[in-house]
Design a protein around this motif. Structure first.
Motif, PDB file in Angstrom:
ATOM      1  N   VAL A 191       5.609  -4.767  -1.956  1.00  0.00           N
ATOM      2  CA  VAL A 191       6.284  -4.145  -3.085  1.00  0.00           C
ATOM      3  C   VAL A 191       5.452  -3.399  -3.732  1.00  0.00           C
ATOM      4  O   VAL A 191       5.775  -2.289  -4.286  1.00  0.00           O
ATOM      5  CB  VAL A 191       7.237  -5.287  -3.963  1.00  0.00           C
ATOM      6  N   LEU A 192       4.051  -3.751  -3.770  1.00  0.00           N
ATOM      7  CA  LEU A 192       3.090  -2.828  -4.624  1.00  0.00           C
ATOM      8  C   LEU A 192       2.845  -1.492  -3.801  1.00  0.00           C
ATOM      9  O   LEU A 192       2.772  -0.549  -4.491  1.00  0.00           O
ATOM     10  CB  LEU A 192       2.068  -3.622  -4.958  1.00  0.00           C
ATOM     11  N   ALA A 193       2.903  -1.800  -2.647  1.00  0.00           N
ATOM     12  CA  ALA A 193       2.419  -0.438  -1.608  1.00  0.00           C
ATOM     13  C   ALA A 193       3.565   0.358  -1.822  1.00  0.00           C
ATOM     14  O   ALA A 193       3.540   1.505  -2.062  1.00  0.00           O
ATOM     15  CB  ALA A 193       2.321  -0.905  -0.387  1.00  0.00           C
ATOM     16  N   ASP A 194       5.052  -0.047  -1.993  1.00  0.00           N
ATOM     17  CA  ASP A 194       6.158   0.652  -2.178  1.00  0.00           C
ATOM     18  C   ASP A 194       6.108   1.453  -3.371  1.00  0.00           C
ATOM     19  O   ASP A 194       6.694   2.702  -3.698  1.00  0.00           O
ATOM     20  CB  ASP A 194       7.565   0.120  -1.680  1.00  0.00           C
ATOM     21  N   THR A 195       5.982   0.710  -4.392  1.00  0.00           N
ATOM     22  CA  THR A 195       6.105   1.091  -5.692  1.00  0.00           C
ATOM     23  C   THR A 195       4.889   1.961  -6.243  1.00  0.00           C
ATOM     24  O   THR A 195       5.138   3.049  -6.817  1.00  0.00           O
ATOM     25  CB  THR A 195       6.038   0.123  -6.776  1.00  0.00           C
ATOM     26  N   ASP A 196       3.669   1.856  -5.695  1.00  0.00           N
ATOM     27  CA  ASP A 196       2.500   2.846  -5.740  1.00  0.00           C
ATOM     28  C   ASP A 196       3.114   3.957  -5.164  1.00  0.00           C
ATOM     29  O   ASP A 196       2.788   5.286  -5.908  1.00  0.00           O
ATOM     30  CB  ASP A 196       1.433   2.101  -5.113  1.00  0.00           C
ATOM     31  N   ALA A 197       3.562   3.962  -3.930  1.00  0.00           N
ATOM     32  CA  ALA A 197       3.919   5.399  -3.519  1.00  0.00           C
ATOM     33  C   ALA A 197       5.064   6.074  -4.164  1.00  0.00           C
ATOM     34  O   ALA A 197       5.056   7.451  -4.245  1.00  0.00           O
ATOM     35  CB  ALA A 197       4.622   5.168  -1.984  1.00  0.00           C
ATOM     36  N   SER A 198       5.922   5.321  -4.943  1.00  0.00           N
ATOM     37  CA  SER A 198       6.899   5.765  -5.816  1.00  0.00           C
ATOM     38  C   SER A 198       6.260   6.474  -7.050  1.00  0.00           C
ATOM     39  O   SER A 198       6.575   7.720  -7.455  1.00  0.00           O
ATOM     40  CB  SER A 198       7.780   4.837  -6.239  1.00  0.00           C
TER      41      SER A 198
END
Length: 234
Positions: free
Chosen positions: A94-101
């Motif tokens: 989830v942190l990888a996906d939110t970081d990308a966002s």
């Protein structure tokens, strides 16, 4: 009506993250990462992104189930399938996906202190995890479970991370949800206060889904959400 669209963003792990985007028709006030409910990117989640965009926020919804090729779980799929999908989430994913966002928002001119995170249900739980792990402008949790026991084996409980909040955080809960007791909400309030950030926890007697429920309490909860971002993302 504000239109929404879906984009695809390659990640360093070789996967491709899908992003549903709601873009304001006027000047952008800031950017919000909108985290979806347990069933994925449903019509209600898309409506939330659309509503935030109508208020001037560039809203981006990362599809957290993209590694499993899922966007939305159908209502016909049982609770066991739903629990299995949620349990596949980890703090790392989830942190990888939110970081990308957040990087996506930055690429469109949104400054770090103008970025926030908001979610309903599962997304509300993840929003607090993100707000305790990354430096943001503000965060809102609407009805997020996992307060004492994590919603996923790979995610922490909210009381475990609440003291590490890095930004102002608003928690919105309802007495109408039997899965979240008043005692749990109070423990979360106390844990969040230890972060020394501005925090507020509100518990309504009626449902507060900001999109599906049109009762007075739901409208008040939605306005509180907008006011929180108005006050802290400048």
């Amino acid at each position: 009506m504000t239109e929404i669209r879906t984009e695809t963003l390659p990640l360093t792990d070789g996967s491709e993250l899908r992003l549903t985007v709601g873009e304001p028709e006027s000047a952008v006030r800031g950017g919000l990462v909108v985290l979806h409910e347990a069933r994925g990117v449903t019509d209600a989640v898309r409506d939330m992104a659309r509503s935030l965009a109508a208020e001037g926020w560039l809203a981006v919804v990362p599809h957290l189930y993209h590694r499993d090729g899922a966007d939305e779980l159908d209502e016909s799929e049982g609770e066991e399938r739903l629990r299995d999908q949620v349990n596949r989430l980890s703090g790392e994913s989830v942190l990888a996906d939110t970081d990308a966002s957040f990087v996506w928002l930055s690429g469109r001119g949104v400054k770090d202190d103008q970025m926030g995170v908001v979610g309903y249900g599962l997304g509300g739980s993840v929003a607090m995890v993100v707000a305790a792990s990354r430096t943001l402008g503000a965060a809102v949790t609407i009805g997020g479970g996992g307060i004492l026991s994590p919603v996923s084996d790979g995610l922490p409980s909210l009381v475990h991370v609440a003291g590490e909040l890095t930004c102002p955080w608003l928690g919105i809960y309802t007495e109408a949800d039997p899965r979240i007791s008043a005692e749990e909400v109070e423990k979360l309030r106390e844990a969040a206060e230890r972060s020394e950030m501005a925090t507020n926890v509100v518990r309504y007697p009626e449902p507060v889904d900001p999109v599906l429920d049109r009762a007075r309490n739901a409208e008040d909860a939605w306005q509180r959400t907008l006011n929180w971002f108005d006050s802290h993302l400048r």
